[in-house]
Design a protein around this motif. Structure first.
Motif, mmCIF file in Angstrom:
data_model
loop_
_atom_site.group_PDB
_atom_site.id
_atom_site.type_symbol
_atom_site.label_atom_id
_atom_site.label_comp_id
_atom_site.label_asym_id
_atom_site.label_seq_id
_atom_site.Cartn_x
_atom_site.Cartn_y
_atom_site.Cartn_z
ATOM 1 N N LEU A 156 0.796 -1.135 -0.104
ATOM 2 C CA LEU A 156 0.132 -0.045 -0.077
ATOM 3 C C LEU A 156 0.954 1.035 -0.097
ATOM 4 C CD1 LEU A 156 -2.805 1.517 0.116
ATOM 5 C CD2 LEU A 156 -2.582 1.356 2.800
ATOM 6 N N LEU A 157 1.979 1.142 0.909
ATOM 7 C CA LEU A 157 2.819 2.524 0.881
ATOM 8 C C LEU A 157 3.444 2.811 -0.333
ATOM 9 C CD1 LEU A 157 4.398 1.952 4.512
ATOM 10 C CD2 LEU A 157 2.762 3.793 3.808
ATOM 11 N N GLU A 158 3.939 1.616 -1.239
ATOM 12 C CA GLU A 158 4.758 1.549 -2.429
ATOM 13 C C GLU A 158 3.530 2.313 -3.321
ATOM 14 O OE1 GLU A 158 6.396 -1.368 -5.515
ATOM 15 O OE2 GLU A 158 7.264 -1.543 -3.381
ATOM 16 N N ALA A 159 2.250 1.586 -3.641
ATOM 17 C CA ALA A 159 1.600 2.034 -4.439
ATOM 18 C C ALA A 159 1.136 3.378 -4.297
ATOM 19 C CB ALA A 159 0.182 1.046 -4.508
ATOM 20 N N HIS A 163 3.476 5.922 -5.919
ATOM 21 C CA HIS A 163 3.374 5.790 -7.303
ATOM 22 C C HIS A 163 1.957 6.450 -7.726
ATOM 23 C CE1 HIS A 163 6.971 3.477 -8.071
ATOM 24 N NE2 HIS A 163 6.566 2.754 -7.315
ATOM 25 N N ALA A 164 0.963 6.471 -7.004
ATOM 26 C CA ALA A 164 -0.214 7.049 -7.453
ATOM 27 C C ALA A 164 -0.638 8.359 -6.828
ATOM 28 C CB ALA A 164 -1.580 5.869 -6.939
ATOM 29 N N LYS A 165 0.354 8.872 -5.995
ATOM 30 C CA LYS A 165 0.238 10.193 -5.468
ATOM 31 C C LYS A 165 -0.997 10.516 -4.756
ATOM 32 C CE LYS A 165 4.169 11.575 -7.487
ATOM 33 N NZ LYS A 165 5.184 10.886 -7.038
ATOM 34 N N PRO A 199 -9.659 7.413 -11.724
ATOM 35 C CA PRO A 199 -9.382 6.345 -12.782
ATOM 36 C C PRO A 199 -8.057 5.694 -12.755
ATOM 37 C CG PRO A 199 -8.713 8.648 -13.447
ATOM 38 C CD PRO A 199 -9.198 8.607 -11.852
ATOM 39 N N TYR A 200 -7.242 5.864 -12.001
ATOM 40 C CA TYR A 200 -5.936 5.227 -11.899
ATOM 41 C C TYR A 200 -5.898 3.855 -11.033
ATOM 42 C CZ TYR A 200 -4.782 9.896 -12.811
ATOM 43 O OH TYR A 200 -4.689 11.223 -13.327
#
Length: 129
Positions: A38-41, A44-46, A53-54
């Motif tokens: 979750l932290l990594e995602a 990346h997703a800000k 939509p991401y």
């Protein structure tokens, strides 16, 4: 006085844990793994990675998380029942790695099934030629 040999079972001596306790430690390992994912995602997703939509939306994200927890708990419980887990730290590690290991084993198994490679190349048309 002769020294007697006393056999200590894991439950009687107080040093070992029961299978369900190891399974809970495995669940904790899976939770730590998912927290890192979750932290990594999120980086990346800000933001929240499941937001559209991401991302796929909250429903699929939480279902995937629940499935990871179930896989980790079952694998850790099975390893504890088989006697492969000597302590809680190993149970946490197995729980963290279980979803990845099960995915790899499932991929290898699907590759061994008859017709799996033909279907990947083109389905029924590949069998006829």
């Amino acid at each position: 006085m002769a020294a007697s040999t006393v056999e200590h079972s894991a439950d009687a001596s107080g040093y070992g844990l029961r299978m369900w306790q190891y399974a809970l430690w495995g669940l904790a390992g899976a939770a730590m793994n998912r927290a890192l994912v979750l932290l990594e995602a999120s980086q990346h997703a800000k933001g929240w990675p499941w937001r559209e939509p991401y991302g796929p939306g909250a429903g699929p994200y939480w279902i995937a998380t629940l499935l990871h927890f179930i896989i980790a708990t079952v694998v850790t419980a099975a390893a504890a029942q088989a006697g492969y887990i000597p302590n809680a730290l190993v149970a946490v590690g197995i729980g963290a790695a279980a979803p990845i290991a099960v995915k790899k084993v499932a991929g290898y198994t699907l590759g061994l099934l008859p017709g799996a490679q033909d279907e990947a190349k083109g389905g029924d048309d590949a069998r006829r030629t």
